[in-house]
Design an enzyme around this catalytic site. Sequence first.
Site, PDB file in Angstrom:
ATOM      1  N   GLY A  77     -88.173  -2.583  70.629  1.00  0.00           N
ATOM      2  CA  GLY A  77     -88.738  -2.289  69.325  1.00  0.00           C
ATOM      3  C   GLY A  77     -90.116  -1.696  69.489  1.00  0.00           C
ATOM      4  N   ALA A  78     -90.803  -1.511  68.376  1.00  0.00           N
ATOM      5  CA  ALA A  78     -92.107  -0.863  68.403  1.00  0.00           C
ATOM      6  C   ALA A  78     -93.147  -1.689  69.144  1.00  0.00           C
ATOM      7  CB  ALA A  78     -92.574  -0.594  66.974  1.00  0.00           C
ATOM      8  N   ASP A  84     -91.193 -15.034  59.057  1.00  0.00           N
ATOM      9  CA  ASP A  84     -90.108 -14.058  59.211  1.00  0.00           C
ATOM     10  C   ASP A  84     -88.790 -14.750  59.557  1.00  0.00           C
ATOM     11  OD1 ASP A  84     -89.030 -11.515  59.072  1.00  0.00           O
ATOM     12  OD2 ASP A  84     -89.317 -11.132  61.214  1.00  0.00           O
TER      13      ASP A  84
END
Length: 473
Positions: free
Chosen positions: A30-31, A141
Amino acid sequence: MDPPHEKSWSIHTRKEITTKYEIFNRIGAGAYSDVYKARRRSDSVIVALKEIHDYQSACREIEALQILQHCPNVVVLYEYFWREDEDAVLVLEYLPTDLSSLIKEAKNWENGLGLGEIKKWMVQILCGVDACHRNSIVHRDLKPENLLISDNGVLKLADFGQARILLAPGFVAANDNQQPYVQSNPDQATVAGPSHFKHISDVSSEGGLFIEEPGSVVQPERLGESDELRSRFLDDIDKDSNIQDGDTSCLATGTMSNVEEDLLPGTYSYDVEDDEHDCFPPLTSCVGTRWYKAPELLYGSTNYGPEIDLWSLGCIFAEVLRLEPLFPGSSDIDQLGRIFSVLGNLSEEVWPGCANLPDYKIISFGKVDNPIGLEACLSNRSTDEILLVKKLLCFDPAGRATAMELLHDKYLNEDPLPVPSSELRIPSKHSGADEDSPDELGDYRDFNSDSDFDDFGPVKVSTTDYGFSIKFT
């Protein structure tokens, strides 16, 4: 994204890692991080190496996992490698699948998930969340992709890159005669350093529900460089006032959070008094993944606590019960619209004080005269199951049931009881975004639009005392 077999030279050339671990393939990207499957050379144990490219996210994940290391329903951090000018690499236990995969597979099972299975998964999730909240950690999250599952059916919370350690005056410490936290004023939350918190273990048993009595305290051993890490983190924040909260992605095993740009950036500012919050940056509403995001975050709130995790739990439990996401919004505006279509409009009647949310008077919706209700969304579920979800999906954060309260809920403590882990059916593969696979949420997102205002028809803009109002008609 790098080609599937391209190496991340920052991890493959670090001898302190490669001498201890044989690194296999990258299993997520991912980023802000890359995750590799690896084998510990000393005993051949399979592990996950999470290379985190974001400094703040690494600090948060390491600190949270150290505090929660004795909770059986939180992923284990074995050790970490972190030196100046290098990315942090976390050595985590390897968990092959997650709750999202379970939900997808259960759709194809003849009778779906059994009641005993559902309750067992719920109990494990609640034990993990309760451990977080009793240690003043807000995950921020929670979603099925971040609830990992071992081969023997143990569910564990993962990806604490967005977590925050809060000291909330409205939540009092547990003792033998209290719930783990008792909310008195949800609008007051202050941030404190981790030294303020007690570390409490959590236990769940096989074949039923066993809850450790509130108030017992376990002081976990810190892993190596914890004090040095905390000192570095706080020193760097003092030196660099540009470090902001929430600029991280949610990357358990490479899955990304849908963290997007502010719709109205100015509304998310948070003025910090000179005598408070001097160690940690202020809170932001730009956290979490949209489908599981509490309404107060969608309206830009920066004053919140564990209640945002409880809303996420409600969405997750509803998804486990119906085997479909409850509110799969394509934008933040659409997300609110979907919530209102089921629960009705957010107003002072259902949540006194909601008008003080930063964006409440900026964005308004037409009145929903006949919300369909959770009963329609969970039409094949029992009254007790619907009531359990209702206790979490409450607009007023103060009205949401705590994780510990739900662990004692009637539904989870009557026949059929939660099954032993050995009787759980485990999904065959991980749902995390494979490097050759599309985003697993792609079917529900509108990738052709960059605007939250699409698909809503005419828009009425009017001037108000606060600037302007946008109304969808």
